[in-house]
Design a protein around this motif. Sequence first.
Motif, PDB file in Angstrom:
ATOM      1  N   ASP A 161      36.713  23.246  47.591  1.00 29.81           N
ATOM      2  CA  ASP A 161      38.186  22.581  46.664  1.00 29.81           C
ATOM      3  C   ASP A 161      37.783  22.747  45.075  1.00 29.81           C
ATOM      4  OD1 ASP A 161      40.254  20.517  46.716  1.00 29.81           O
ATOM      5  OD2 ASP A 161      38.327  19.242  46.064  1.00 29.81           O
ATOM      6  N   ARG A 162      36.837  22.168  44.517  1.00 35.56           N
ATOM      7  CA  ARG A 162      36.850  22.631  43.544  1.00 35.56           C
ATOM      8  C   ARG A 162      34.816  22.698  43.191  1.00 35.56           C
ATOM      9  NH1 ARG A 162      38.058  17.985  41.221  1.00 35.56           N
ATOM     10  NH2 ARG A 162      40.393  18.596  41.716  1.00 35.56           N
ATOM     11  N   VAL A 163      34.568  23.838  41.997  1.00 38.54           N
ATOM     12  CA  VAL A 163      33.296  24.532  41.944  1.00 38.54           C
ATOM     13  C   VAL A 163      33.161  24.031  40.560  1.00 38.54           C
ATOM     14  CG1 VAL A 163      31.768  26.814  42.335  1.00 38.54           C
ATOM     15  CG2 VAL A 163      33.460  26.343  43.721  1.00 38.54           C
ATOM     16  N   LEU A 164      31.601  23.587  39.993  1.00 33.12           N
ATOM     17  CA  LEU A 164      30.920  23.332  38.864  1.00 33.12           C
ATOM     18  C   LEU A 164      30.193  24.667  38.536  1.00 33.12           C
ATOM     19  CD1 LEU A 164      30.171  22.062  36.198  1.00 33.12           C
ATOM     20  CD2 LEU A 164      29.011  20.470  37.670  1.00 33.12           C
ATOM     21  N   VAL A 165      30.301  25.309  38.162  1.00 34.63           N
ATOM     22  CA  VAL A 165      29.045  26.176  38.254  1.00 34.63           C
ATOM     23  C   VAL A 165      27.935  26.586  36.188  1.00 34.63           C
ATOM     24  CG1 VAL A 165      28.277  28.738  37.876  1.00 34.63           C
ATOM     25  CG2 VAL A 165      30.366  28.186  39.214  1.00 34.63           C
TER      26      VAL A 165
END
Length: 345
Positions: free
Chosen positions: A193-197
């Motif tokens: 859905d939404r990725v934090l790197v």
Amino acid sequence: MIESALLASLNRLAIPARHDIYVAIDGLIVRRLRHGPRIVDATLVPFRARGAACRRILAVAEGGKFVVELANFTDAYEADITGVIRAHEAVIADGQLSLENAQFRLSTQPLSDFANLREQIRTSWEQGISYRPELTDPDGNIRQKGLRLPQRGALHAIDSHWTLEKNAALVVMPTGTGKTEVMMAASISSAADRVLVIVPTDALRQQTGEKFLSYGLLKSIGTIGDLPNPIVGTLSSKPSRSHFDAIKACNILVTTMSSIGLADADLQKDFAGLFSHVFFDEAHHMEAATWKRFREYCELLHSLLFTATPFREDGKAIEGKIIYDFPLSKAQEHDYFKKIHFVEV
């Protein structure tokens, strides 16, 4: 300014990368790449010029009409103009017009317009990825493009892990084996859905953000099809609630732990709650207090820790379940490292 008469001899135009989204908010930049830099066949003529020299050029190319501005104009153009390029200077060589410090003029859109697009991009990821392997001949030349051995192994391990749990898992891949492509492919294969790197340095933040804009090598090696490019944010400042709406418009956000660590505990918790997945790059930093604290706020997320070594600087093992460990000896065996030639200065 350019001599109008020279344009008749030109048949190519070098155009810069084009973004159809570019929003900057206090250290947060949200972008979506329409296409990278390219050279197009084009017919070039003066645009609204009255003398022997012109400051605007009309370029008619396959797929559109572009106005090249060599000065600051605020004009609105007709609907058939598909792009406006602003440049500091034009250079003519070998039948081609090249532009220095050029960029497309951006249209202004409210962030609310990006929500549907973000979801369309995420939905396109549901078609998954191809695990087609890279194949080489006896001389080491690539005869089929695809995923390298450690990339395929890591992605299968990640998929297997996520069928059972989403707790933090450790992926060990030596530097140079394609770790960033694994992050991108894992985002797509899971239809995240939404990725934090999270990366350790500003240089890696910039580099990783640029790769995600166009999926890196994944399209060229056949791992993914013609997917729409993602909406990518890069955060170089302390996160704040004023960023949240823009972050919600993103498929990917890349930042550093030093930026996140500037926020208080409540804001860090709410910030973590914006994401479904979190990837920690260079995870041997995980025992630092700021990294460890934020990891606790990510307990409900699908979490991956990437590192080239499963050991900390003090020699102790990194906390976390190792789901894949590709040894350095294997990377050397498969010639994933180029020889380094020392030149004394």
